[in-house]
Design a protein around this motif. Structure first.
Motif, PDB file in Angstrom:
ATOM      1  N   THR A  52     -10.436 -17.975  -6.584  1.00 44.30           N
ATOM      2  CA  THR A  52     -11.259 -17.060  -5.798  1.00 44.30           C
ATOM      3  C   THR A  52     -10.498 -16.458  -4.628  1.00 44.30           C
ATOM      4  N   PHE A  53      -9.716 -17.286  -3.924  1.00 43.16           N
ATOM      5  CA  PHE A  53      -9.090 -16.827  -2.687  1.00 43.16           C
ATOM      6  C   PHE A  53      -7.598 -16.537  -2.822  1.00 43.16           C
ATOM      7  N   THR A  54      -7.025 -16.690  -4.024  1.00 45.45           N
ATOM      8  CA  THR A  54      -5.609 -16.372  -4.205  1.00 45.45           C
ATOM      9  C   THR A  54      -5.396 -15.384  -5.336  1.00 45.45           C
ATOM     10  N   TYR A  55      -5.761 -15.763  -6.544  1.00 42.61           N
ATOM     11  CA  TYR A  55      -5.431 -14.940  -7.690  1.00 42.61           C
ATOM     12  C   TYR A  55      -6.303 -13.685  -7.783  1.00 42.61           C
ATOM     13  N   VAL A  56      -7.565 -13.805  -7.456  1.00 44.02           N
ATOM     14  CA  VAL A  56      -8.421 -12.609  -7.478  1.00 44.02           C
ATOM     15  C   VAL A  56      -7.983 -11.589  -6.424  1.00 44.02           C
ATOM     16  N   PRO A  57      -7.713 -11.989  -5.160  1.00 49.21           N
ATOM     17  CA  PRO A  57      -7.209 -11.001  -4.195  1.00 49.21           C
ATOM     18  C   PRO A  57      -5.876 -10.393  -4.601  1.00 49.21           C
ATOM     19  N   VAL A  58      -4.972 -11.192  -5.182  1.00 48.76           N
ATOM     20  CA  VAL A  58      -3.688 -10.639  -5.615  1.00 48.76           C
ATOM     21  C   VAL A  58      -3.901  -9.611  -6.722  1.00 48.76           C
ATOM     22  N   ALA A  59      -4.787  -9.916  -7.668  1.00 46.22           N
ATOM     23  CA  ALA A  59      -5.075  -8.960  -8.736  1.00 46.22           C
ATOM     24  C   ALA A  59      -5.696  -7.685  -8.170  1.00 46.22           C
ATOM     25  N   SER A  60      -6.586  -7.827  -7.191  1.00 45.02           N
ATOM     26  CA  SER A  60      -7.184  -6.645  -6.557  1.00 45.02           C
ATOM     27  C   SER A  60      -6.130  -5.827  -5.824  1.00 45.02           C
ATOM     28  N   MET A  61      -5.211  -6.516  -5.132  1.00 46.57           N
ATOM     29  CA  MET A  61      -4.152  -5.819  -4.405  1.00 46.57           C
ATOM     30  C   MET A  61      -3.268  -5.017  -5.362  1.00 46.57           C
ATOM     31  N   VAL A  62      -2.936  -5.604  -6.501  1.00 46.30           N
ATOM     32  CA  VAL A  62      -2.116  -4.891  -7.480  1.00 46.30           C
ATOM     33  C   VAL A  62      -2.860  -3.666  -8.008  1.00 46.30           C
ATOM     34  N   SER A  63      -4.149  -3.797  -8.257  1.00 40.89           N
ATOM     35  CA  SER A  63      -4.914  -2.643  -8.745  1.00 40.89           C
ATOM     36  C   SER A  63      -5.021  -1.559  -7.675  1.00 40.89           C
ATOM     37  N   TYR A  64      -5.184  -1.931  -6.406  1.00 37.38           N
ATOM     38  CA  TYR A  64      -5.245  -0.943  -5.325  1.00 37.38           C
ATOM     39  C   TYR A  64      -3.918  -0.192  -5.178  1.00 37.38           C
ATOM     40  N   SER A  65      -2.802  -0.854  -5.503  1.00 34.33           N
ATOM     41  CA  SER A  65      -1.497  -0.234  -5.281  1.00 34.33           C
ATOM     42  C   SER A  65      -1.261   0.971  -6.187  1.00 34.33           C
ATOM     43  N   PHE A  66      -2.068   1.137  -7.229  1.00 34.48           N
ATOM     44  CA  PHE A  66      -1.930   2.283  -8.121  1.00 34.48           C
ATOM     45  C   PHE A  66      -2.967   3.364  -7.817  1.00 34.48           C
ATOM     46  N   VAL A  72     -12.036   2.639   2.776  1.00 35.65           N
ATOM     47  CA  VAL A  72     -13.421   2.873   3.195  1.00 35.65           C
ATOM     48  C   VAL A  72     -14.208   3.594   2.111  1.00 35.65           C
ATOM     49  N   SER A  73     -13.664   4.637   1.583  1.00 36.88           N
ATOM     50  CA  SER A  73     -14.362   5.461   0.609  1.00 36.88           C
ATOM     51  C   SER A  73     -14.545   4.706  -0.703  1.00 36.88           C
ATOM     52  N   PRO A  74     -15.670   4.915  -1.370  1.00 42.71           N
ATOM     53  CA  PRO A  74     -15.856   4.272  -2.682  1.00 42.71           C
ATOM     54  C   PRO A  74     -15.028   4.913  -3.783  1.00 42.71           C
ATOM     55  N   ASP A  75     -14.465   6.076  -3.524  1.00 41.40           N
ATOM     56  CA  ASP A  75     -13.674   6.776  -4.537  1.00 41.40           C
ATOM     57  C   ASP A  75     -12.235   6.262  -4.510  1.00 41.40           C
ATOM     58  N   THR A 285      -4.670   2.347   2.304  1.00 40.08           N
ATOM     59  CA  THR A 285      -4.737   1.018   1.713  1.00 40.08           C
ATOM     60  C   THR A 285      -3.967   0.927   0.413  1.00 40.08           C
ATOM     61  N   GLY A 286      -3.969   1.996  -0.370  1.00 43.03           N
ATOM     62  CA  GLY A 286      -3.217   1.984  -1.620  1.00 43.03           C
ATOM     63  C   GLY A 286      -1.723   1.836  -1.379  1.00 43.03           C
ATOM     64  N   LEU A 287      -1.190   2.591  -0.421  1.00 43.88           N
ATOM     65  CA  LEU A 287       0.230   2.496  -0.097  1.00 43.88           C
ATOM     66  C   LEU A 287       0.560   1.137   0.521  1.00 43.88           C
ATOM     67  N   ALA A 288      -0.332   0.631   1.367  1.00 47.43           N
ATOM     68  CA  ALA A 288      -0.111  -0.683   1.968  1.00 47.43           C
ATOM     69  C   ALA A 288      -0.134  -1.784   0.901  1.00 47.43           C
ATOM     70  N   SER A 289      -1.011  -1.667  -0.089  1.00 45.17           N
ATOM     71  CA  SER A 289      -1.049  -2.651  -1.170  1.00 45.17           C
ATOM     72  C   SER A 289       0.242  -2.621  -1.969  1.00 45.17           C
ATOM     73  N   ALA A 290       0.766  -1.438  -2.213  1.00 44.60           N
ATOM     74  CA  ALA A 290       2.043  -1.339  -2.922  1.00 44.60           C
ATOM     75  C   ALA A 290       3.160  -1.988  -2.108  1.00 44.60           C
TER      76      ALA A 290
END
Length: 318
Positions: A52-66, A72-75, A285-290
Motif C-alpha cells: 500500500t505505501f511502497t509499491y502502489v505509490p511507486v507504480a503511480s509515480m511511474v504512470s505520472y511520469s508519462f 491538481v487538474s483531473p486531466d 508533477t509529471g516532470l517531477a515524477s520522471a
C-alpha cells in the motif's frame, strides 16, 4: 494378598482413553493445512502495508511520469517519454547532480571518522560509553532542528564567527554566501549528523568478533594496526559495503539540511530539492515524477555495480 480384580470382558473403557484404530497414523501438525498458511497469516499485515505505501505509490509515480499532470487538474494527457527527454537534454535539470559530489566527499570523511572511533572505542578504554553516546547523539536529533541550529551557526556574526574571533581569527566571509563554501558547510553538517549511524554499525560488527582472535594476535605480538588490518577489516567487510551503498544513495538524495538552511539558493540545490520545486512550486508533477524515477534508477544502478564489484563474501575467521 489378592491383587485388584481384572476387568470383565466387554467392559467399558475409562473416559479419555480412546485409542486410534489399529494401523492408523496419529494426526501430525506437519501435515495440517493450517501449518502451511500460518506463515502467510503473519506476513499478511506487513505485506499489505508494504504494497500500500511502497509499491502502489511507486507504480503511480511511474504512470505520472508519462503525463503532463500538474498535480491538481483531473486531466492527465499522455506525453510519452517527453519528460525523460527534458531531464537529459536540459542542463539546468541535470546539473544539480554536481552538488552531490560535495556530499559524496563528505561521506568518505564520515565513514573514515566513524570507522576510526568504532575501532578505538571497541577496546577497553576509560569513559568509552560516554564517547559512544556523544558520537551517536547527533543522529537522534531531528533534521529540521539541526538545519535551524546550523543556520545560526554559519550566519554572519554567528557562532562560528564568534568562536573564530575568540581564537584571534577575524573573517568577514559569508559561509553560506557562495556556492563552494555553502556546499562545503552543508556537507560538513551532514558529516556531523550521520557519523553516529555509521559508528554504531561498525561498532556492532567489531564487537561481534570473537575475543579469542584478539588474544591470539596479542600472543603473536601483533600491533593494533595489524589487528585492524587482519582481523577487524575482513570481518566488517559486509557492513562496510552497506555503509558505502548508504553513503552513495544518501549523497544523491540529500534534501532536508540544504532545504532548511538555504532553500536551494546560492548553488546548493540538490536533485531532490529541484524535484520538489517542480512538483509543488511550478505544478509540473509529471516532470517531477520522471525526475524521481531517474533518481531511483540511478541509485539502483550504482547499488548493482557496487555489489558486482565488491560481492558480499561470507567471512569466516574462526
Amino acid at each position: 494378598m489378592k491383587g485388584p480384580p481384572a476387568p470383565e470382558h466387554g467392559g467399558s473403557r475409562p473416559a479419555g482413553r480412546l485409542r486410534a484404530p489399529a494401523g492408523a497414523a496419529p494426526p501430525s501438525w506437519r501435515r495440517s493445512p493450517l501449518r502451511r498458511i500460518t506463515p502467510w497469516l503473519f506476513l499478511a499485515g506487513p505485506l499489505a502495508l508494504l504494497i500500500t505505501f511502497t509499491y502502489v505509490p511507486v507504480a503511480s509515480m511511474v504512470s505520472y511520469s508519462f503525463t503532463d499532470w500538474d498535480g491538481v487538474s483531473p486531466d492527465r494527457n499522455a506525453v510519452g517519454v517527453d519528460n525523460y527527454v527534458q531531464i537529459f537534454t536540459r542542463p539546468e535539470l541535470f546539473r544539480v547532480f554536481l552538488v552531490s559530489g560535495y556530499y559524496l566527499a563528505a561521506s568518505v570523511v564520515q565513514i573514515a571518522v566513524a570507522l576510526y572511533f568504532a575501532t578505538v572505542l571497541s577496546f577497553d578504554l576509560r569513559f568509552r560509553n560516554l564517547f559512544k553516546g556523544i558520537l551517536f547523539f547527533p543522529y537522534l536529533i531531528n533534521g529540521v532542528a539541526i538545519g535551524f541550529v546550523f543556520l545560526y551557526f554559519f550566519q554572519d556574526g554567528g557562532t562560528l564567527d564568534s568562536v573564530l574571533s575568540w581564537l584571534g581569527v577575524t573573517t568577514d566571509h559569508a559561509w553560506l554566501g557562495d556556492p563552494a563554501s555553502a556546499n562545503m558547510s552543508l556537507a560538513g553538517v551532514s558529516v556531523w549528523r550521520f557519523t553516529g549511524l555509521n559508528f554504531v554499525l561498525f561498532l556492532g560488527a567489531i564487537q561481534s568478533i570473537p575475543g579469542e582472535l584478539y588474544e591470539a594476535a596479542q600472543l603473536d605480538g601483533a600491533s593494533k594496526w595489524q589487528q585492524f588490518r587482519h582481523i577487524i577489516a575482513p570481518s566488517i567487510k559486509p557492513v562496510l559495503s552497506l555503509s558505502v551503498i548508504l553513503a552513495i544513495s544518501g549523497s544523491l538524495s540529500v534534501f532536508e539540511i540544504p532545504y532548511i538552511m538555504t532553500g536551494g539558493a546560492t548553488g546548493t540545490s540538490t536533485f531532490v530539492i529541484q524535484t520538489v520545486k517542480l512538483a509543488f512550486q511550478f505544478n509540473k508533477t509529471g516532470l517531477a515524477s520522471a525526475a524521481a524515477v531517474v533518481l531511483l534508477l540511478i541509485i539502483l544502478l550504482i547499488t548493482w555495480i557496487q555489489r558486482r564489484l565488491v560481492p558480499d563474501d561470507k567471512v569466516d575467521l574462526v
